[in-house]
Enzyme design. Sequence first.
Site, PDB file in Angstrom:
ATOM      1  N   CYS A  65     -12.715   3.181 -29.237  1.00  0.00           N
ATOM      2  CA  CYS A  65     -13.945   3.894 -29.467  1.00  0.00           C
ATOM      3  C   CYS A  65     -14.693   4.128 -28.277  1.00  0.00           C
ATOM      4  O   CYS A  65     -15.956   3.752 -28.112  1.00  0.00           O
ATOM      5  CB  CYS A  65     -14.743   3.287 -30.450  1.00  0.00           C
ATOM      6  SG  CYS A  65     -13.874   2.881 -31.958  1.00  0.00           S
ATOM      7  N   GLY A  69       0.676  -1.215  -0.078  1.00  0.00           N
ATOM      8  CA  GLY A  69      -0.012  -0.077  -0.048  1.00  0.00           C
ATOM      9  C   GLY A  69       0.802   1.403  -0.033  1.00  0.00           C
ATOM     10  O   GLY A  69       0.192   2.434  -0.409  1.00  0.00           O
ATOM     11  N   GLY A 114       3.788  -3.734  -3.646  1.00  0.00           N
ATOM     12  CA  GLY A 114       3.589  -3.799  -5.166  1.00  0.00           C
ATOM     13  C   GLY A 114       4.318  -2.523  -5.944  1.00  0.00           C
ATOM     14  O   GLY A 114       5.194  -2.567  -6.424  1.00  0.00           O
TER      15      GLY A 114
HETATM   16  N1  LLP Z   1      -1.557  -6.964  -0.708  1.00  0.00           N
HETATM   17  C1  LLP Z   1      -2.682  -7.211  -1.416  1.00  0.00           C
HETATM   18  C2  LLP Z   1      -3.561  -8.142  -0.541  1.00  0.00           C
HETATM   19  C3  LLP Z   1      -3.377  -6.359  -2.218  1.00  0.00           C
HETATM   20  O1  LLP Z   1      -4.561  -6.467  -2.585  1.00  0.00           O
HETATM   21  C4  LLP Z   1      -2.436  -5.243  -2.842  1.00  0.00           C
HETATM   22  C5  LLP Z   1      -3.126  -4.519  -3.776  1.00  0.00           C
HETATM   23  C6  LLP Z   1      -1.068  -5.318  -2.421  1.00  0.00           C
HETATM   24  C7  LLP Z   1      -0.651  -6.080  -1.447  1.00  0.00           C
HETATM   25  C8  LLP Z   1      -0.407  -4.418  -3.058  1.00  0.00           C
HETATM   26  O2  LLP Z   1      -0.583  -3.193  -3.048  1.00  0.00           O
HETATM   27  P1  LLP Z   1       0.406  -1.645  -3.241  1.00  0.00           P
HETATM   28  O3  LLP Z   1       1.691  -1.841  -2.805  1.00  0.00           O
HETATM   29  O4  LLP Z   1       0.740  -1.890  -4.897  1.00  0.00           O
HETATM   30  O5  LLP Z   1      -0.431  -0.541  -2.986  1.00  0.00           O
HETATM   31  N2  LLP Z   1      -5.090  -1.200  -9.682  1.00  0.00           N
HETATM   32  C9  LLP Z   1      -4.860  -0.061  -8.521  1.00  0.00           C
HETATM   33  C10 LLP Z   1      -4.113  -0.658  -7.573  1.00  0.00           C
HETATM   34  C11 LLP Z   1      -5.026  -1.848  -7.098  1.00  0.00           C
HETATM   35  C12 LLP Z   1      -4.575  -2.376  -5.675  1.00  0.00           C
HETATM   36  C13 LLP Z   1      -4.902  -3.762  -5.451  1.00  0.00           C
HETATM   37  N3  LLP Z   1      -4.438  -4.407  -4.068  1.00  0.00           N
HETATM   38  C14 LLP Z   1      -4.048   1.066  -9.230  1.00  0.00           C
HETATM   39  O6  LLP Z   1      -3.784   0.967 -10.366  1.00  0.00           O
HETATM   40  O7  LLP Z   1      -3.685   2.008  -8.570  1.00  0.00           O
END
Ligand code: LLP
Length: 422
Positions: free
Chosen positions: A346, A239, A275
């Site tokens: 489109c 996150g 992530g």
């Molecule tokens: N752990 C779990 C259980 C998750 O669902 C997620 C992301 C992460 C870790 C990693 O989160 P990060 O470190 O990347 O913030 N498509 C969206 C983001 C969706 C995130 C979903 N879950 C975007 O493009 O901003």
Amino acid sequence: MHHFHYVDEELYCENVPVGRICEDVGTPVYVYSRETLVRHFRKFEEPFADLNHLICYSMKACSNLAILHVFCGLGGGVDIVSGGELYRALKAGVPPSRIVYSGVGKKAAEMDEALEADILLFNVESEEEVELLAQRAGTLGKKARIAVRVNPDVDPRTHPYISTGLKRNKFGIEVERSLDLYRRAGSMESLEPVGVDCHIGSQLTDLSPFMEAVDRLGELIGALRSEGINIRYLDIGGGLGIPYDQEEPPSPADYGQAVIERVRDMGVTLILEPGRVLVGNAGILVTRVLYQKRGTLKHFVIVDAAMNDLMRPVLYKAYHGIWRVLQDGRGGEPRKVIADVVGPICESGDFLAQDRELDEMRSGDLLALMSAGAYGFSMSSNYNSRPRAAEVLVVGDEYFVVRERETYEDLIRGERIPDKTP
Ligand code: LLP
């Protein structure tokens, strides 16, 4: 900090001119910098050096085998959310002992695959899932290590689609209700409750929601231990946000420090699931300008990438910086325009930027959409029967095509016209 920079007036990824990649591979193309991936992983991991920990890269952000291989080589594991991600992770050589499995909708077959592989941890999210997992593990003669994903009900103050830790979100189980589930799981032969898990949202730019969540999880660990449930893992999800525009997220060092202060004495192995912070600024999407169209209200720059390649702008109104691959060689300050950068799809939602001030450009110019490494390619689709873009990994002064551009044949793979069709 990333390794996309100008040499004279030309954009480079590490030591490779981005324009050269586009000449060879075509556009649209995702370009990732290995050095940036490595740097981000190391920076993220540094604060946790003195603590038992495991960094499980949340591979939904960018799941190319080559990217997984980089992190795995640095000692990382992965956070998966589907059987497909498990398949990729194993193909990339990630040891099952470094895989955690999250997600609210695991299917029986997916559970079986993960049980057979003997992954480290299932992050379970509902009572019914626990029952099914116990049954699947029992049938296969396995014991599944589980953590309950709790929903700590803290507001991550981010875009509502990527906020996950509030009671109204579908994720996790309320802390108060989780106790009963731990007791039930503890009584089952085929389950071993070993961890506590949460993930409250993505692109967080403030530390306090993380800390509130960790504190709640700390209390829960205490309560569970007092009942004889031996919690050994604390998974605090991912996150941490990145700067796309004006955001000023906490640095990985500050984040790490704040987490450590709270977790140091908990006697757990800490699992982190970053992530975006690892891959977001390590990748760009490069596209070529096709046409320009000047209306009375808007100036449109029409490019060969579209919402199927990068969905974030339309889905979250997300901002991606736009850099020119070749800066103006015509001398003097380039004229500026305010334009919408749009693709060939489109739909009016097919934009990559709106009302953006840009250098005036010409058909054939190359543009880089910055910070596109996370949730870029991995969210891309074939909408409008557009083959998905190629992916390239740059390593110093070399580059490698790590996913070929899809072909028209790829588009129809598996499709059939039934014999009975008149
Ligand atoms: N752990 C779990 C259980 C998750 O669902 C997620 C992301 C992460 C870790 C990693 O989160 P990060 O470190 O990347 O913030 N498509 C969206 C983001 C969706 C995130 C979903 N879950 C975007 O493009 O901003």
